[in-house]
Design an enzyme around this catalytic site. Sequence first.
Site, PDB file in Angstrom:
ATOM      1  N   CYS A   1       0.924  -1.237   0.059  1.00  0.00           N
ATOM      2  CA  CYS A   1      -0.047   0.053   0.198  1.00  0.00           C
ATOM      3  C   CYS A   1       0.914   1.366   0.047  1.00  0.00           C
ATOM      4  CB  CYS A   1      -0.749   0.144   1.292  1.00  0.00           C
ATOM      5  SG  CYS A   1      -1.838   1.544   1.504  1.00  0.00           S
TER       6      CYS A   1
ATOM      7  N   ASP B   1      -0.624  16.299  -2.739  1.00  0.00           N
ATOM      8  CA  ASP B   1      -0.995  15.120  -3.742  1.00  0.00           C
ATOM      9  C   ASP B   1       0.137  15.261  -4.897  1.00  0.00           C
ATOM     10  OD1 ASP B   1      -3.860  13.437  -4.672  1.00  0.00           O
ATOM     11  OD2 ASP B   1      -2.374  13.554  -6.086  1.00  0.00           O
TER      12      ASP B   1
ATOM     13  N   HIS C   1      -6.154   2.857   0.549  1.00  0.00           N
ATOM     14  CA  HIS C   1      -6.160   3.140   1.736  1.00  0.00           C
ATOM     15  C   HIS C   1      -6.945   4.415   1.989  1.00  0.00           C
ATOM     16  CE1 HIS C   1      -2.918   3.958   5.191  1.00  0.00           C
ATOM     17  NE2 HIS C   1      -3.736   4.857   5.281  1.00  0.00           N
TER      18      HIS C   1
ATOM     19  N   HIS D   1      -8.588   8.110   2.255  1.00  0.00           N
ATOM     20  CA  HIS D   1      -7.995   9.060   2.357  1.00  0.00           C
ATOM     21  C   HIS D   1      -8.924  10.180   1.922  1.00  0.00           C
ATOM     22  CE1 HIS D   1      -7.465   7.215  -1.574  1.00  0.00           C
ATOM     23  NE2 HIS D   1      -7.725   8.604  -2.166  1.00  0.00           N
TER      24      HIS D   1
ATOM     25  N   HIS E   1      -9.481  14.132   0.258  1.00  0.00           N
ATOM     26  CA  HIS E   1      -8.800  15.073  -0.776  1.00  0.00           C
ATOM     27  C   HIS E   1      -9.214  16.505   0.024  1.00  0.00           C
ATOM     28  CE1 HIS E   1      -7.702  12.258  -4.052  1.00  0.00           C
ATOM     29  NE2 HIS E   1      -8.829  11.609  -3.664  1.00  0.00           N
TER      30      HIS E   1
HETATM   31  P1  AMP Z   1      -8.171   8.273  -5.180  1.00  0.00           P
HETATM   32  O1  AMP Z   1      -8.033   8.347  -6.862  1.00  0.00           O
HETATM   33  O2  AMP Z   1      -9.310   9.123  -4.731  1.00  0.00           O
HETATM   34  O3  AMP Z   1      -7.828   6.953  -4.781  1.00  0.00           O
HETATM   35  O4  AMP Z   1      -6.607   9.282  -4.744  1.00  0.00           O
HETATM   36  C1  AMP Z   1      -5.512   8.750  -4.508  1.00  0.00           C
HETATM   37  C2  AMP Z   1      -4.686  10.170  -4.822  1.00  0.00           C
HETATM   38  O5  AMP Z   1      -3.332   9.796  -4.397  1.00  0.00           O
HETATM   39  C3  AMP Z   1      -4.596  10.631  -6.162  1.00  0.00           C
HETATM   40  O6  AMP Z   1      -4.878  12.064  -6.151  1.00  0.00           O
HETATM   41  C4  AMP Z   1      -2.939  10.670  -6.627  1.00  0.00           C
HETATM   42  O7  AMP Z   1      -2.213  11.638  -7.147  1.00  0.00           O
HETATM   43  C5  AMP Z   1      -2.537  10.747  -4.994  1.00  0.00           C
HETATM   44  N1  AMP Z   1      -1.066   9.898  -4.974  1.00  0.00           N
HETATM   45  C6  AMP Z   1      -0.883   8.584  -5.319  1.00  0.00           C
HETATM   46  N2  AMP Z   1       0.483   8.271  -5.017  1.00  0.00           N
HETATM   47  C7  AMP Z   1       1.065   9.566  -4.312  1.00  0.00           C
HETATM   48  C8  AMP Z   1       2.221   9.793  -3.701  1.00  0.00           C
HETATM   49  N3  AMP Z   1       3.346   8.890  -3.869  1.00  0.00           N
HETATM   50  N4  AMP Z   1       2.418  11.020  -3.179  1.00  0.00           N
HETATM   51  C9  AMP Z   1       1.384  11.816  -3.114  1.00  0.00           C
HETATM   52  N5  AMP Z   1       0.204  11.650  -3.747  1.00  0.00           N
HETATM   53  C10 AMP Z   1      -0.190  10.446  -4.144  1.00  0.00           C
HETATM   54 ZN    ZN Z   2      -2.254   1.207   3.677  1.00  0.00          ZN
END
Ligand code: AMP
Ligand code: ZN
Length: 120
Positions: A12, A38, A105, A107, A109
Amino acid sequence: MGRKAIAIIMDCVFCKIADGTIPSKKVYEDDKMLAFYDIEPAAPVHIVMIPKEHIASVDALSEENSDVIAHIFSKASEIARTVGLKNGYRITTNCGPDGGQTVFHIHFHLMGGKTLGKMA
Ligand code: AMP
Ligand code: ZN
């Protein structure tokens, strides 16, 4: 915890950000949660707020594990102020494939920095 659950957590990306294995641009951290920029911002200011504990999505929330969600929301205004959001912001969460979730995981926004459009 079963082997499958352990494998999911080891894979993850947000667990790795939480434990420092993957770097992130942090804006807030305490023992329960982390907030960071992000990597692909969808707004001028785009923060991701996560619990350190692995919970897959809203679909996996229950009475037993949801206190951390209230904790995250209790810190949101402080985080918004830290990143300069003085005129409001939007908090969203995507759940499951149809909800557009790509990282499994849970989260939130936190987005702002301009007047955001209407949302369904
Ligand atoms: P979701 O699409 O709602 O699952 O959001 C996942 C978010 O995580 C997206 O906006 C990605 O740009 C962001 N994301 C994925 N990997 C990373 C990372 N290593 N660092 C920061 N943001 C990330
Ligand atoms: Zn996780």
